[in-house]
Design a protein around this motif. Structure first.
Motif, PDB file in Angstrom:
ATOM      1  N   GLU A 181     -55.084  -4.619  38.123  1.00  6.88           N
ATOM      2  CA  GLU A 181     -54.463  -3.331  38.402  1.00  6.88           C
ATOM      3  C   GLU A 181     -54.454  -3.049  39.899  1.00  6.88           C
ATOM      4  O   GLU A 181     -55.445  -3.265  40.589  1.00  6.88           O
ATOM      5  CB  GLU A 181     -55.199  -2.211  37.658  1.00  6.88           C
ATOM      6  N   HIS A 189     -45.411  -3.893  36.432  1.00  9.90           N
ATOM      7  CA  HIS A 189     -45.631  -3.181  35.170  1.00  9.90           C
ATOM      8  C   HIS A 189     -44.569  -2.101  34.935  1.00  9.90           C
ATOM      9  O   HIS A 189     -44.067  -1.933  33.818  1.00  9.90           O
ATOM     10  CB  HIS A 189     -47.040  -2.570  35.187  1.00  9.90           C
ATOM     11  N   LYS A 193     -42.066  -1.949  31.717  1.00 10.36           N
ATOM     12  CA  LYS A 193     -41.956  -0.786  30.821  1.00 10.36           C
ATOM     13  C   LYS A 193     -40.511  -0.314  30.712  1.00 10.36           C
ATOM     14  O   LYS A 193     -40.023  -0.013  29.614  1.00 10.36           O
ATOM     15  CB  LYS A 193     -42.855   0.349  31.314  1.00 10.36           C
ATOM     16  N   TYR A 219     -56.661  -3.389  26.855  1.00 12.12           N
ATOM     17  CA  TYR A 219     -55.434  -3.348  27.644  1.00 12.12           C
ATOM     18  C   TYR A 219     -54.256  -3.920  26.867  1.00 12.12           C
ATOM     19  O   TYR A 219     -53.123  -3.439  26.999  1.00 12.12           O
ATOM     20  CB  TYR A 219     -55.620  -4.110  28.955  1.00 12.12           C
ATOM     21  N   GLU A 221     -53.661  -3.638  23.714  1.00 10.46           N
ATOM     22  CA  GLU A 221     -53.176  -2.598  22.824  1.00 10.46           C
ATOM     23  C   GLU A 221     -52.369  -1.548  23.599  1.00 10.46           C
ATOM     24  O   GLU A 221     -51.366  -1.017  23.105  1.00 10.46           O
ATOM     25  CB  GLU A 221     -54.346  -1.939  22.089  1.00 10.46           C
ATOM     26  N   GLN A 222     -52.807  -1.255  24.819  1.00 12.28           N
ATOM     27  CA  GLN A 222     -52.067  -0.305  25.657  1.00 12.28           C
ATOM     28  C   GLN A 222     -50.665  -0.824  25.944  1.00 12.28           C
ATOM     29  O   GLN A 222     -49.685  -0.071  25.876  1.00 12.28           O
ATOM     30  CB  GLN A 222     -52.821  -0.069  26.971  1.00 12.28           C
ATOM     31  N   GLN A 225     -48.349  -0.509  22.957  1.00 10.17           N
ATOM     32  CA  GLN A 225     -47.878   0.861  22.767  1.00 10.17           C
ATOM     33  C   GLN A 225     -46.707   1.180  23.693  1.00 10.17           C
ATOM     34  O   GLN A 225     -45.887   2.050  23.393  1.00 10.17           O
ATOM     35  CB  GLN A 225     -49.018   1.846  22.997  1.00 10.17           C
ATOM     36  N   GLU A 226     -46.623   0.472  24.813  1.00 13.87           N
ATOM     37  CA  GLU A 226     -45.525   0.662  25.759  1.00 13.87           C
ATOM     38  C   GLU A 226     -44.295  -0.156  25.407  1.00 13.87           C
ATOM     39  O   GLU A 226     -43.299  -0.140  26.131  1.00 13.87           O
ATOM     40  CB  GLU A 226     -45.994   0.304  27.168  1.00 13.87           C
TER      41      GLU A 226
END
Length: 510
Positions: A181, A189, A193, A219, A221-222, A225-226
Protein backbone atom coordinates in the motif's frame (compact mmCIF):
# COMPACT_ATOMS: atom_id res chain seq x y z
CA UNK A 1 -4.78 4.51 19.83
CA UNK A 2 -6.01 2.99 16.55
CA UNK A 3 -2.44 2.66 15.27
CA UNK A 4 -1.38 0.93 18.49
CA UNK A 5 -4.29 -1.52 18.26
CA UNK A 6 -3.50 -2.19 14.60
CA UNK A 7 0.07 -3.09 15.51
CA UNK A 8 -1.04 -5.28 18.43
CA UNK A 9 -3.49 -7.20 16.26
CA UNK A 10 -1.48 -7.09 13.05
CA UNK A 11 -1.25 -10.30 11.06
CA UNK A 12 2.53 -10.54 11.32
CA UNK A 13 2.43 -10.26 15.12
CA UNK A 14 -0.29 -12.89 15.42
CA UNK A 15 1.61 -15.20 13.08
CA UNK A 16 4.82 -14.67 15.05
CA UNK A 17 3.09 -15.52 18.32
CA UNK A 18 1.57 -18.71 16.89
CA UNK A 19 4.94 -19.86 15.53
CA UNK A 20 6.59 -19.07 18.88
CA UNK A 21 3.95 -21.16 20.66
CA UNK A 22 4.65 -24.08 18.32
CA UNK A 23 8.39 -23.76 18.93
CA UNK A 24 7.80 -23.68 22.70
CA UNK A 25 5.60 -26.76 22.47
CA UNK A 26 8.29 -28.58 20.52
CA UNK A 27 10.95 -27.73 23.14
CA UNK A 28 8.68 -28.89 25.97
CA UNK A 29 7.97 -32.09 24.05
CA UNK A 30 11.70 -32.74 23.60
CA UNK A 31 12.33 -32.00 27.29
CA UNK A 32 9.68 -34.52 28.32
CA UNK A 33 11.38 -37.12 26.14
CA UNK A 34 14.37 -37.00 28.48
CA UNK A 35 12.33 -39.20 30.83
CA UNK A 36 12.85 -41.87 28.22
CA UNK A 37 16.32 -40.71 27.23
CA UNK A 38 17.80 -44.02 26.08
CA UNK A 39 14.89 -44.91 23.83
CA UNK A 40 14.48 -41.34 22.59
CA UNK A 41 18.21 -40.99 21.82
CA UNK A 42 18.20 -44.23 19.87
CA UNK A 43 15.14 -43.25 17.84
CA UNK A 44 16.47 -39.77 17.09
CA UNK A 45 19.88 -41.12 16.03
CA UNK A 46 18.20 -43.64 13.75
CA UNK A 47 16.18 -40.79 12.25
CA UNK A 48 19.43 -38.88 11.63
CA UNK A 49 20.97 -41.92 9.93
CA UNK A 50 17.87 -42.27 7.76
CA UNK A 51 18.01 -38.56 6.95
CA UNK A 52 21.65 -38.80 5.82
CA UNK A 53 20.88 -41.84 3.63
CA UNK A 54 17.93 -40.04 2.08
CA UNK A 55 19.98 -36.86 1.66
CA UNK A 56 22.83 -38.61 -0.15
CA UNK A 57 20.42 -40.36 -2.51
CA UNK A 58 18.59 -37.20 -3.60
CA UNK A 59 19.36 -35.31 -6.80
CA UNK A 60 19.78 -31.95 -5.06
CA UNK A 61 23.00 -30.02 -5.71
CA UNK A 62 26.07 -30.68 -3.58
CA UNK A 63 25.86 -27.30 -1.83
CA UNK A 64 22.39 -28.07 -0.48
CA UNK A 65 23.49 -31.52 0.65
CA UNK A 66 26.38 -29.97 2.57
CA UNK A 67 24.13 -27.34 4.12
CA UNK A 68 21.92 -30.07 5.58
CA UNK A 69 24.70 -32.56 6.43
CA UNK A 70 26.54 -30.14 8.72
CA UNK A 71 23.64 -29.57 11.18
CA UNK A 72 22.82 -33.29 11.16
CA UNK A 73 26.41 -34.10 12.15
CA UNK A 74 26.59 -31.28 14.70
CA UNK A 75 23.24 -32.14 16.27
CA UNK A 76 22.66 -35.86 15.67
CA UNK A 77 19.70 -35.98 18.05
CA UNK A 78 17.71 -33.23 16.35
CA UNK A 79 19.41 -32.60 13.00
CA UNK A 80 17.86 -35.56 11.20
CA UNK A 81 14.43 -34.83 12.62
CA UNK A 82 14.62 -31.22 11.49
CA UNK A 83 15.66 -32.32 8.00
CA UNK A 84 12.79 -34.78 7.62
CA UNK A 85 10.31 -32.21 8.94
CA UNK A 86 11.49 -29.15 7.07
CA UNK A 87 13.17 -30.16 3.82
CA UNK A 88 10.69 -30.23 0.96
CA UNK A 89 11.85 -29.20 -2.48
CA UNK A 90 8.47 -29.30 -4.19
CA UNK A 91 5.14 -27.71 -3.23
CA UNK A 92 2.36 -29.86 -1.83
CA UNK A 93 0.95 -32.57 -4.09
CA UNK A 94 -2.46 -30.89 -4.25
CA UNK A 95 -1.00 -27.59 -5.47
CA UNK A 96 1.25 -29.39 -7.99
CA UNK A 97 -1.68 -31.36 -9.41
CA UNK A 98 -3.89 -28.28 -9.87
CA UNK A 99 -1.17 -26.15 -11.46
CA UNK A 100 -0.09 -28.93 -13.82
CA UNK A 101 -3.70 -29.59 -14.86
CA UNK A 102 -4.24 -25.88 -15.57
CA UNK A 103 -1.06 -25.68 -17.67
CA UNK A 104 -2.13 -28.76 -19.68
CA UNK A 105 -5.45 -27.08 -20.52
CA UNK A 106 -3.79 -23.93 -21.90
CA UNK A 107 -0.97 -25.71 -23.76
CA UNK A 108 -2.96 -26.66 -26.93
CA UNK A 109 -3.24 -22.95 -27.81
CA UNK A 110 0.53 -22.41 -27.74
CA UNK A 111 2.04 -22.25 -31.28
CA UNK A 112 4.86 -24.58 -32.29
CA UNK A 113 7.57 -21.96 -32.93
CA UNK A 114 9.53 -24.36 -35.18
CA UNK A 115 9.81 -21.94 -38.11
CA UNK A 116 11.25 -19.24 -35.84
CA UNK A 117 13.76 -21.72 -34.43
CA UNK A 118 14.86 -22.82 -37.88
CA UNK A 119 15.36 -19.24 -39.09
CA UNK A 120 17.28 -18.28 -35.95
CA UNK A 121 19.53 -21.35 -36.27
CA UNK A 122 20.76 -20.07 -39.65
CA UNK A 123 21.75 -16.72 -38.10
CA UNK A 124 22.92 -17.52 -34.57
CA UNK A 125 23.37 -21.05 -33.27
CA UNK A 126 23.91 -19.87 -29.68
CA UNK A 127 20.58 -18.01 -29.61
CA UNK A 128 18.82 -20.88 -31.37
CA UNK A 129 20.20 -23.37 -28.85
CA UNK A 130 18.86 -21.31 -25.97
CA UNK A 131 15.46 -21.02 -27.65
CA UNK A 132 15.40 -24.74 -28.42
CA UNK A 133 16.11 -25.58 -24.78
CA UNK A 134 13.24 -23.38 -23.58
CA UNK A 135 10.85 -24.84 -26.16
CA UNK A 136 11.67 -28.56 -26.16
CA UNK A 137 12.56 -29.01 -22.49
CA UNK A 138 10.58 -26.30 -20.72
CA UNK A 139 7.67 -25.83 -23.16
CA UNK A 140 8.06 -22.08 -23.82
CA UNK A 141 8.04 -21.07 -27.48
CA UNK A 142 9.65 -18.09 -29.26
CA UNK A 143 7.56 -15.34 -30.87
CA UNK A 144 8.13 -12.81 -33.64
CA UNK A 145 5.97 -9.78 -34.54
CA UNK A 146 6.43 -8.33 -31.07
CA UNK A 147 7.63 -4.88 -30.09
CA UNK A 148 9.80 -4.80 -26.99
CA UNK A 149 10.66 -1.69 -25.00
CA UNK A 150 13.04 -1.61 -22.03
CA UNK A 151 12.82 0.95 -19.23
CA UNK A 152 15.96 1.39 -17.07
CA UNK A 153 14.07 2.12 -13.83
CA UNK A 154 10.72 1.65 -12.17
CA UNK A 155 9.85 5.33 -12.33
CA UNK A 156 10.71 5.39 -16.05
CA UNK A 157 8.34 2.52 -16.85
CA UNK A 158 5.55 3.25 -14.39
CA UNK A 159 3.85 6.08 -16.37
CA UNK A 160 3.60 3.76 -19.39
CA UNK A 161 2.13 1.03 -17.20
CA UNK A 162 -0.54 3.46 -15.98
CA UNK A 163 -1.20 4.69 -19.52
CA UNK A 164 -1.74 1.16 -20.83
CA UNK A 165 -3.93 0.23 -17.84
CA UNK A 166 -6.20 3.20 -18.58
CA UNK A 167 -6.53 1.98 -22.19
CA UNK A 168 -7.77 -1.47 -21.10
CA UNK A 169 -11.16 -2.36 -22.60
CA UNK A 170 -11.60 -6.06 -21.90
CA UNK A 171 -9.37 -7.58 -19.22
CA UNK A 172 -6.42 -6.95 -16.91
CA UNK A 173 -4.32 -9.73 -15.40
CA UNK A 174 -1.85 -8.78 -12.70
CA UNK A 175 0.55 -11.10 -10.82
CA UNK A 176 3.22 -9.73 -8.46
CA UNK A 177 5.33 -11.00 -5.59
CA UNK A 178 4.81 -7.82 -3.53
CA UNK A 179 1.88 -5.45 -3.41
CA UNK A 180 2.48 -2.70 -0.90
CA UNK A 181 0.00 0.00 0.00
CA UNK A 182 1.26 3.44 -0.98
CA UNK A 183 1.43 5.81 -3.93
CA UNK A 184 2.39 3.27 -6.60
CA UNK A 185 -0.17 0.62 -5.71
CA UNK A 186 -2.74 3.32 -4.92
CA UNK A 187 -2.66 4.62 -8.51
CA UNK A 188 -2.85 1.10 -9.96
CA UNK A 189 -5.61 0.11 -7.55
CA UNK A 190 -7.79 3.08 -8.48
CA UNK A 191 -7.60 2.16 -12.17
CA UNK A 192 -8.38 -1.48 -11.40
CA UNK A 193 -11.47 -0.47 -9.41
CA UNK A 194 -12.68 1.80 -12.21
CA UNK A 195 -12.19 -0.92 -14.82
CA UNK A 196 -13.91 -3.55 -12.66
CA UNK A 197 -16.88 -1.21 -12.18
CA UNK A 198 -17.00 -0.77 -15.95
CA UNK A 199 -17.39 -4.54 -16.36
CA UNK A 200 -13.84 -5.57 -17.32
CA UNK A 201 -12.43 -8.89 -16.17
CA UNK A 202 -9.85 -7.72 -13.60
CA UNK A 203 -7.77 -10.33 -11.76
CA UNK A 204 -4.94 -9.98 -9.27
CA UNK A 205 -2.55 -12.57 -7.83
CA UNK A 206 -0.15 -11.52 -5.09
CA UNK A 207 2.18 -13.63 -3.01
CA UNK A 208 0.90 -13.94 0.54
CA UNK A 209 4.33 -14.06 2.19
CA UNK A 210 5.82 -11.39 -0.08
CA UNK A 211 2.99 -9.02 0.88
CA UNK A 212 2.50 -10.26 4.45
CA UNK A 213 3.70 -7.11 6.20
CA UNK A 214 2.42 -4.69 3.54
CA UNK A 215 -1.28 -5.50 3.20
CA UNK A 216 -4.01 -5.62 5.85
CA UNK A 217 -5.68 -8.82 6.95
CA UNK A 218 -8.36 -10.16 4.55
CA UNK A 219 -7.12 -7.94 1.71
CA UNK A 220 -8.19 -10.53 -0.82
CA UNK A 221 -11.77 -10.30 0.41
CA UNK A 222 -11.62 -6.50 0.23
CA UNK A 223 -10.55 -6.68 -3.42
CA UNK A 224 -13.35 -9.12 -4.22
CA UNK A 225 -15.90 -6.70 -2.76
CA UNK A 226 -14.57 -4.08 -5.18
CA UNK A 227 -15.25 -6.36 -8.14
CA UNK A 228 -11.58 -7.32 -8.54
CA UNK A 229 -11.08 -11.08 -8.59
CA UNK A 230 -8.12 -11.71 -6.33
CA UNK A 231 -6.04 -14.60 -5.00
CA UNK A 232 -3.20 -14.72 -2.48
CA UNK A 233 -0.75 -17.38 -3.66
CA UNK A 234 0.16 -20.15 -1.18
CA UNK A 235 -1.52 -18.41 1.75
CA UNK A 236 0.68 -18.27 4.79
CA UNK A 237 -0.31 -20.69 7.51
CA UNK A 238 1.44 -20.15 10.86
CA UNK A 239 2.85 -23.67 11.15
CA UNK A 240 6.49 -24.70 11.13
CA UNK A 241 6.81 -25.92 7.54
CA UNK A 242 9.02 -25.11 4.57
CA UNK A 243 6.07 -25.45 2.22
CA UNK A 244 6.06 -21.69 2.77
CA UNK A 245 9.41 -21.55 0.91
CA UNK A 246 7.63 -21.89 -2.42
CA UNK A 247 6.67 -18.35 -3.34
CA UNK A 248 5.28 -16.70 -6.48
CA UNK A 249 8.15 -14.30 -7.25
CA UNK A 250 6.90 -13.46 -10.76
CA UNK A 251 6.01 -9.99 -12.08
CA UNK A 252 3.39 -10.09 -14.84
CA UNK A 253 0.87 -7.55 -16.13
CA UNK A 254 -1.27 -8.38 -19.18
CA UNK A 255 -3.76 -5.97 -20.75
CA UNK A 256 -6.33 -7.14 -23.34
CA UNK A 257 -3.98 -9.92 -24.45
CA UNK A 258 -1.79 -7.77 -26.69
CA UNK A 259 0.15 -5.64 -24.17
CA UNK A 260 2.27 -7.04 -21.35
CA UNK A 261 4.82 -5.97 -18.75
CA UNK A 262 7.43 -7.79 -16.70
CA UNK A 263 10.86 -7.01 -15.26
CA UNK A 264 12.22 -6.59 -11.76
CA UNK A 265 9.77 -4.18 -10.12
CA UNK A 266 7.06 -5.06 -7.64
CA UNK A 267 4.16 -2.74 -6.80
CA UNK A 268 5.58 -0.71 -3.93
CA UNK A 269 6.84 2.85 -3.54
CA UNK A 270 10.53 1.90 -3.30
CA UNK A 271 10.37 0.48 -6.83
CA UNK A 272 9.60 3.94 -8.27
CA UNK A 273 11.82 5.76 -5.75
CA UNK A 274 9.02 7.54 -3.95
CA UNK A 275 10.69 6.23 -0.82
CA UNK A 276 13.62 3.91 -0.19
CA UNK A 277 15.77 3.28 2.85
CA UNK A 278 18.57 1.84 0.69
CA UNK A 279 19.34 4.89 -1.43
CA UNK A 280 18.35 4.95 -5.09
CA UNK A 281 16.45 1.78 -6.08
CA UNK A 282 17.79 0.69 -9.49
CA UNK A 283 15.37 -1.63 -11.27
CA UNK A 284 13.80 -2.19 -14.69
CA UNK A 285 10.55 -2.72 -16.60
CA UNK A 286 10.08 -4.43 -19.94
CA UNK A 287 7.06 -3.90 -22.19
CA UNK A 288 5.86 -6.29 -24.92
CA UNK A 289 3.26 -5.53 -27.59
CA UNK A 290 2.21 -8.26 -29.97
CA UNK A 291 2.33 -12.03 -30.34
CA UNK A 292 4.84 -12.55 -27.53
CA UNK A 293 2.38 -11.32 -24.89
CA UNK A 294 0.65 -14.68 -25.22
CA UNK A 295 3.62 -16.22 -23.38
CA UNK A 296 2.91 -13.99 -20.36
CA UNK A 297 -0.85 -14.61 -20.61
CA UNK A 298 -0.34 -18.38 -20.55
CA UNK A 299 1.79 -18.08 -17.39
CA UNK A 300 -0.91 -16.06 -15.64
CA UNK A 301 -3.82 -18.25 -16.76
CA UNK A 302 -1.97 -21.40 -15.70
CA UNK A 303 -1.34 -19.96 -12.23
CA UNK A 304 -4.84 -18.50 -11.85
CA UNK A 305 -6.66 -21.67 -12.88
CA UNK A 306 -4.33 -23.73 -10.74
CA UNK A 307 -5.38 -21.75 -7.70
CA UNK A 308 -8.97 -21.02 -8.72
CA UNK A 309 -10.30 -22.89 -11.79
CA UNK A 310 -12.69 -20.44 -13.46
CA UNK A 311 -11.90 -20.62 -17.20
CA UNK A 312 -13.31 -23.27 -19.52
CA UNK A 313 -12.00 -21.68 -22.71
CA UNK A 314 -8.93 -19.54 -23.32
CA UNK A 315 -9.31 -18.34 -26.91
CA UNK A 316 -10.73 -14.99 -25.80
CA UNK A 317 -7.36 -14.07 -24.25
CA UNK A 318 -5.27 -14.56 -27.42
CA UNK A 319 -3.37 -11.47 -28.67
CA UNK A 320 -5.50 -10.99 -31.81
CA UNK A 321 -8.90 -11.34 -30.12
CA UNK A 322 -9.05 -7.63 -29.36
CA UNK A 323 -6.36 -6.51 -31.82
CA UNK A 324 -7.30 -7.69 -35.33
CA UNK A 325 -4.59 -5.62 -36.99
CA UNK A 326 -1.28 -7.42 -37.65
CA UNK A 327 1.49 -6.86 -35.14
CA UNK A 328 4.94 -5.64 -36.08
CA UNK A 329 8.31 -5.95 -34.43
CA UNK A 330 11.84 -7.04 -35.29
CA UNK A 331 13.61 -9.95 -33.66
CA UNK A 332 12.46 -12.71 -31.34
CA UNK A 333 11.08 -12.68 -27.80
CA UNK A 334 10.55 -15.78 -25.68
CA UNK A 335 8.78 -15.38 -22.32
CA UNK A 336 9.50 -18.27 -19.95
CA UNK A 337 8.94 -19.23 -16.34
CA UNK A 338 10.55 -21.48 -13.77
CA UNK A 339 8.72 -23.63 -11.27
CA UNK A 340 9.64 -25.86 -8.30
CA UNK A 341 7.04 -28.33 -9.57
CA UNK A 342 9.59 -30.21 -11.66
CA UNK A 343 13.25 -31.16 -11.58
CA UNK A 344 14.21 -28.73 -14.35
CA UNK A 345 15.92 -25.59 -13.03
CA UNK A 346 14.90 -23.46 -16.00
CA UNK A 347 16.03 -20.10 -14.60
CA UNK A 348 19.49 -21.37 -13.72
CA UNK A 349 19.86 -23.29 -16.97
CA UNK A 350 19.03 -20.21 -19.04
CA UNK A 351 21.81 -18.38 -17.20
CA UNK A 352 24.23 -21.31 -17.60
CA UNK A 353 23.47 -21.56 -21.34
CA UNK A 354 24.24 -17.86 -21.75
CA UNK A 355 27.48 -18.14 -19.78
CA UNK A 356 28.64 -21.18 -21.77
CA UNK A 357 27.53 -19.64 -25.08
CA UNK A 358 29.19 -16.24 -24.60
CA UNK A 359 32.02 -15.70 -27.07
CA UNK A 360 33.11 -12.10 -26.47
CA UNK A 361 31.26 -10.48 -23.58
CA UNK A 362 28.82 -11.28 -20.80
CA UNK A 363 27.37 -8.54 -18.61
CA UNK A 364 25.26 -9.36 -15.57
CA UNK A 365 23.16 -7.18 -13.29
CA UNK A 366 21.84 -8.97 -10.20
CA UNK A 367 21.14 -7.99 -6.58
CA UNK A 368 21.89 -11.31 -4.85
CA UNK A 369 24.96 -13.38 -5.73
CA UNK A 370 24.76 -16.62 -3.75
CA UNK A 371 26.07 -19.07 -6.33
CA UNK A 372 26.16 -22.84 -6.52
CA UNK A 373 29.19 -24.73 -7.86
CA UNK A 374 27.83 -24.88 -11.41
CA UNK A 375 27.49 -21.12 -11.73
CA UNK A 376 30.88 -20.43 -10.15
CA UNK A 377 32.61 -22.90 -12.46
CA UNK A 378 30.80 -21.59 -15.56
CA UNK A 379 31.67 -17.95 -14.84
CA UNK A 380 35.31 -18.79 -14.19
CA UNK A 381 35.62 -20.92 -17.34
CA UNK A 382 34.07 -18.17 -19.45
CA UNK A 383 36.59 -15.65 -18.13
CA UNK A 384 39.46 -18.12 -18.68
CA UNK A 385 38.56 -18.66 -22.33
CA UNK A 386 38.74 -14.91 -22.94
CA UNK A 387 35.15 -13.75 -22.48
CA UNK A 388 34.87 -10.32 -20.86
CA UNK A 389 32.70 -11.32 -17.89
CA UNK A 390 31.34 -8.44 -15.83
CA UNK A 391 29.06 -8.58 -12.81
CA UNK A 392 27.35 -5.49 -11.37
CA UNK A 393 26.02 -5.76 -7.82
CA UNK A 394 24.50 -3.24 -5.37
CA UNK A 395 26.64 -1.25 -2.95
CA UNK A 396 23.84 -1.50 -0.38
CA UNK A 397 22.04 -4.78 0.28
CA UNK A 398 18.53 -5.04 1.67
CA UNK A 399 19.57 -8.35 3.25
CA UNK A 400 22.85 -7.95 5.13
CA UNK A 401 23.57 -11.65 5.60
CA UNK A 402 23.07 -12.36 1.89
CA UNK A 403 25.43 -9.47 1.14
CA UNK A 404 28.11 -11.01 3.38
CA UNK A 405 27.67 -14.42 1.75
CA UNK A 406 27.85 -12.89 -1.74
CA UNK A 407 31.14 -11.17 -0.93
CA UNK A 408 32.72 -14.50 0.01
CA UNK A 409 32.58 -15.55 -3.67
CA UNK A 410 34.29 -12.45 -5.03
CA UNK A 411 38.01 -13.17 -4.37
CA UNK A 412 37.87 -16.48 -6.23
CA UNK A 413 35.85 -15.06 -9.14
CA UNK A 414 38.16 -12.05 -9.47
CA UNK A 415 41.31 -14.19 -9.43
CA UNK A 416 39.87 -16.16 -12.35
CA UNK A 417 39.28 -13.00 -14.38
CA UNK A 418 35.67 -12.05 -13.58
CA UNK A 419 35.28 -8.26 -13.22
CA UNK A 420 32.95 -7.10 -10.43
CA UNK A 421 31.43 -3.62 -10.16
CA UNK A 422 29.59 -2.12 -7.22
CA UNK A 423 26.63 0.16 -7.99
CA UNK A 424 27.13 3.14 -5.67
CA UNK A 425 23.89 5.20 -5.58
CA UNK A 426 22.01 2.51 -3.67
CA UNK A 427 20.33 -0.84 -4.24
CA UNK A 428 20.42 -2.52 -7.66
CA UNK A 429 17.42 -4.88 -7.97
CA UNK A 430 17.47 -5.52 -11.75
CA UNK A 431 18.13 -9.03 -13.09
CA UNK A 432 19.74 -8.90 -16.54
CA UNK A 433 22.08 -11.16 -18.54
CA UNK A 434 23.46 -9.54 -21.72
CA UNK A 435 25.49 -11.77 -24.03
CA UNK A 436 27.70 -10.61 -26.93
CA UNK A 437 25.39 -7.67 -27.60
CA UNK A 438 22.95 -10.00 -29.39
CA UNK A 439 21.09 -11.96 -26.73
CA UNK A 440 19.64 -10.94 -23.37
CA UNK A 441 17.27 -12.08 -20.68
CA UNK A 442 15.37 -9.74 -18.38
CA UNK A 443 13.18 -10.99 -15.57
CA UNK A 444 12.80 -11.92 -11.93
CA UNK A 445 15.42 -14.64 -11.38
CA UNK A 446 18.00 -13.76 -8.73
CA UNK A 447 21.34 -15.53 -8.47
CA UNK A 448 20.42 -17.18 -5.17
CA UNK A 449 19.06 -20.53 -4.07
CA UNK A 450 15.52 -19.31 -3.42
CA UNK A 451 15.06 -17.98 -6.95
CA UNK A 452 16.92 -20.82 -8.62
CA UNK A 453 15.31 -23.71 -6.74
CA UNK A 454 12.27 -22.74 -4.65
CA UNK A 455 10.32 -19.91 -6.28
CA UNK A 456 8.02 -19.51 -9.26
CA UNK A 457 9.91 -17.08 -11.52
CA UNK A 458 9.67 -15.60 -15.01
CA UNK A 459 11.88 -13.99 -17.62
CA UNK A 460 11.93 -12.83 -21.24
CA UNK A 461 14.63 -13.97 -23.65
CA UNK A 462 15.38 -11.32 -26.31
CA UNK A 463 17.24 -11.88 -29.58
CA UNK A 464 17.96 -9.33 -32.32
CA UNK A 465 15.36 -6.87 -31.01
CA UNK A 466 15.87 -3.08 -31.05
CA UNK A 467 15.44 -2.95 -27.28
CA UNK A 468 18.83 -4.67 -26.90
CA UNK A 469 20.30 -1.22 -27.59
CA UNK A 470 18.22 0.16 -24.72
CA UNK A 471 19.52 -2.56 -22.41
CA UNK A 472 23.11 -1.88 -23.47
CA UNK A 473 22.67 1.85 -22.86
CA UNK A 474 21.32 1.12 -19.37
CA UNK A 475 24.29 -1.13 -18.59
CA UNK A 476 26.75 1.52 -19.78
CA UNK A 477 25.03 4.12 -17.62
CA UNK A 478 25.15 1.74 -14.65
CA UNK A 479 28.93 1.40 -15.10
CA UNK A 480 29.24 5.19 -14.84
CA UNK A 481 27.66 5.01 -11.39
CA UNK A 482 29.65 1.98 -10.26
CA UNK A 483 33.10 1.30 -8.83
CA UNK A 484 35.26 -1.62 -9.92
CA UNK A 485 36.13 -3.85 -6.99
CA UNK A 486 39.68 -5.06 -6.40
CA UNK A 487 41.08 -7.73 -4.13
CA UNK A 488 42.35 -4.99 -1.83
CA UNK A 489 38.96 -3.26 -1.51
CA UNK A 490 37.25 -6.47 -0.36
CA UNK A 491 40.03 -7.61 1.97
CA UNK A 492 38.80 -8.35 5.49
CA UNK A 493 40.24 -9.53 8.75
CA UNK A 494 40.40 -13.18 9.80
CA UNK A 495 37.22 -13.05 11.91
CA UNK A 496 35.05 -11.59 9.14
CA UNK A 497 36.39 -14.08 6.60
CA UNK A 498 35.60 -16.92 9.03
CA UNK A 499 32.04 -15.68 9.50
CA UNK A 500 31.59 -15.40 5.72
CA UNK A 501 32.82 -18.97 5.20
CA UNK A 502 30.48 -20.30 7.87
CA UNK A 503 27.53 -18.43 6.40
CA UNK A 504 28.40 -19.72 2.95
CA UNK A 505 28.02 -23.33 4.12
CA UNK A 506 24.40 -22.60 5.01
CA UNK A 507 23.71 -20.41 1.95
CA UNK A 508 21.17 -22.88 0.45
CA UNK A 509 19.09 -22.57 3.62
CA UNK A 510 19.12 -18.76 3.83
Amino acid sequence: MKKVLNKIFSRILIVGCLIALQAAWFLVFMYRLTDYSMIANLILKLISVAAVIQLVSTDMNSDSKLAWTVPILLFPLLGGLMYLLFYQRKPTKGLRTKLEAAADRVRPLVPSGHEILNRTAKENKIAAGQMRYLQQIAGYVPFEDTEAEYFPSGEAGFPTMLEELRKAEHFIFLEYFIIREGEMWGKVHEILKEKAEAGLDVRVIYDDVGSLTYLPFAYREQMEQEGIRCEAFNRFVPFLSVVMNHRDHRKILVIDGHTGFSGGINLGDEYINVTSEYGYWKDNVILLRGEGVWGLTVMFLSMWNGIRPTDEHFEQYLPHTYHPEPFTGKGVVQPYSDSPLDDENVGENVYLNMIHGAQESLEILNPYVVLDDQLVTALCLAAKRGVDVRLIIPAVSDHKIIGWVAESYFPHLMRQGVKIYCYQPGFLHAKVFFCDGKLATVGTVNLDYRSLYHHFECGILLYDTPCLAQIKADIEDTYRHSTALTLDTIKHGTMIRLVQKLLRIFAPLI
